[in-house]
Design an enzyme around this catalytic site. Structure first.
Site, PDB file in Angstrom:
ATOM      1  CE  LYS A   1      -0.567  -0.064   5.028  1.00 22.27           C
ATOM      2  NZ  LYS A   1      -1.425   0.282   6.144  1.00 22.27           N
TER       3      LYS A   1
ATOM      4  CE1 TYR B   1      14.092  31.273   2.658  1.00 21.75           C
ATOM      5  CE2 TYR B   1      14.237  28.877   2.484  1.00 21.75           C
ATOM      6  CZ  TYR B   1      13.962  30.116   1.918  1.00 21.75           C
ATOM      7  OH  TYR B   1      13.578  30.186   0.615  1.00 21.75           O
TER       8      TYR B   1
HETATM    9  C1  LIG Z   1      -3.705  -4.438   8.206  1.00 20.38           C
HETATM   10  C2  LIG Z   1      -2.223  -4.311   8.053  1.00 20.38           C
HETATM   11  N1  LIG Z   1      -1.488  -5.424   7.908  1.00 20.38           N
HETATM   12  C3  LIG Z   1      -0.145  -5.367   7.774  1.00 20.38           C
HETATM   13  C4  LIG Z   1       0.532  -4.169   7.767  1.00 20.38           C
HETATM   14  C5  LIG Z   1       2.033  -4.151   7.626  1.00 20.38           C
HETATM   15  O1  LIG Z   1       2.626  -3.633   8.779  1.00 20.38           O
HETATM   16  P1  LIG Z   1       4.243  -3.510   8.891  1.00 20.38           P
HETATM   17  O2  LIG Z   1       4.651  -2.553   7.850  1.00 20.38           O
HETATM   18  O3  LIG Z   1       4.460  -3.011  10.260  1.00 20.38           O
HETATM   19  O4  LIG Z   1       4.752  -4.865   8.638  1.00 20.38           O
HETATM   20  C6  LIG Z   1      -0.197  -2.989   7.922  1.00 20.38           C
HETATM   21  C7  LIG Z   1       0.507  -1.692   7.950  1.00 20.38           C
HETATM   22  O5  LIG Z   1       0.090  -0.686   8.400  1.00 20.38           O
HETATM   23  C8  LIG Z   1      -1.608  -3.057   8.065  1.00 20.38           C
HETATM   24  O6  LIG Z   1      -2.347  -1.957   8.214  1.00 20.38           O
END
Ligand SMILES: Cc1ncc(COP(=O)(O)O)c(C=O)c1O
Length: 374
Positions: free
Chosen positions: A47, A266
């Site tokens: 994602k 700055y």
């Molecule tokens: C539902 C879910 N599963 C897995 C993950 C993966 O987590 P990580 O990046 O800590 O492994 C996330 C990340 O936010 C998540 O929201």
């Protein structure tokens, strides 16, 4: 100005603002996580543009390495991933971790064979209205109190009535990066109890990256690593041997010597206490260099760490290169500069900001070019 003088000749920006994405390291990390997870399948969490690493290229490498399950945020990301996987003949399950936001998302899930995560009856109404007869994951709230159903029984019944199949039950740990935190066992117990009582036969999924490392005995049927795929050790005291995938890099644009009392950047928040050599680097906060690193962080140049001095600007950062005996001779304009990656761990940079590496990666600006190192 005539038309021809307006026609662009640059194919891409020549400004040195690059995130190198090392696919060999990605494969290495995937293999380590697979080994650590035993017989469980891996749902690679890609994602948010694969945590800023570039979803399409990352997913293709992982699919080639055998990954059959991917987690994205929503239908838009899911559709983009389906299109890029299909064009390479990969058919994988694509789970929408934030589920559905409206009927259009449900229609998209139906037409692109996406797998939404559901947590409330109205999600099933939308799926029925969209004539969706694929599969869903049911999200359980086991104690994090973010999204999830407390009792999935009603959702399971509604899915059966709507001819929607169920991949399994899924929940998420709030404190897995603190192996001794009591929440871990509490959530595990709650989740197991809910699953046993309502759907003992359905597959289960609980572990993120940190969970895979500190509770591998709870891998269940499928684990969901995100940050570990990208080479960050989720629990630094329990290293798995992961390798950093992203190196964020700029280059030296100008070198100059300043004398005692001169200010930099700055707000003139940096005043030279002695004569020094400084370099202006081609990366700033619009590229994803946190402004919080002003007068705080360091960069890696030519085998040496050089402190960031003054405020990080939108397009530039200034660093102290006095450590190079005669800066103008030993390092040059055009020299590559690493902000994090191979030599400076993103975890270390994040810790300086009291933050986490996830925020660094996902803040990479869209004018930063990603170069795939295969
Ligand atoms: C539902 C879910 N599963 C897995 C993950 C993966 O987590 P990580 O990046 O800590 O492994 C996330 C990340 O936010 C998540 O929201």
């Amino acid at each position: 100005m005539n038309q021809s003088s307006l026609s662009p000749t640059l194919q891409a920006s020549s400004r040195p603002a690059v995130a190198y994405i090392n696919h060999q390291h990605l494969r290495h990390n995937y293999a380590l996580l697979k080994q650590q997870s035993g017989s469980a399948h891996i749902m690679a969490i890609v994602k948010a543009n694969a945590y800023g690493h570039g979803m399409q290229a990352v997913a293709l490498t992982l699919a080639d390495a055998g990954c059959q399950h991917f987690g994205v945020t929503d239908a838009r990301e899911g559709l983009a991933l389906r299109q890029s996987l299909s064009s390479h003949q990969h058919t994988a399950e694509i789970t929408l971790l934030s589920g559905l936001f409206d009927i259009d998302d449900a229609k998209c899930a139906a037409s692109a064979a996406l797998t939404p995560l559901i947590s409330a009856p109205h999600h099933i109404d939308w799926l029925q209205a969209a004539d969706f007869h694929g599969a869903v994951w049911i999200k359980i709230n086991s104690g994090m109190n973010r999204i999830g159903a407390s009792d999935p029984a009603q959702l399971i019944t509604l899915c059966k009535q709507a001819d929607i199949s169920i991949c399994g039950l899924l929940s998420h740990l709030a404190c897995a990066d603190q192996p001794d935190h009591p929440m871990n066992q509490q959530q595990m117990q709650t989740f197991t109890q809910i699953c046993d009582q309502t759907a003992a036969d359905l597959p289960r999924s609980m572990l993120n990256s940190a969970g895979i490392i500190c509770m591998p005995e709870h891998a269940m049927q499928i684990v969901r690593p995100g940050i570990a795929l990208y080479g960050i050790e989720p629990i630094p005291s329990m290293p798995l041997g992961l390798k950093p995938v992203m190196t964020l890099s700029g280059s030296i644009m100008q070198l100059r010597d300043i004398t005692v009392g001169e200010a930099v950047s700055y707000g003139a928040s940096f005043l030279a206490s002695h004569s020094m050599s400084i370099a202006t680097i081609s990366l700033g906060y619009a590229d994803g260099v946190p402004r919080g690193l002003s007068n705080k962080g360091s960069v890696y140049i030519h085998g040496t760490r050089c402190p960031i001095i003054g405020a990080v600007c939108m397009d530039y950062s200034m660093v102290d290169v006095s450590c190079f005996a005669k800066a103008q001779d030993s390092i040059r304009v055009g020299e590559q500069v690493e902000f994090w990656g191979e030599h400076i761990a993103a975890n270390e940079v994040a810790a300086q900001l009291h933050s986490i590496s996830y925020t660094l990666f996902t803040a990479i600006g869209n004018r930063v070019q990603r170069i795939e190192v295969k």
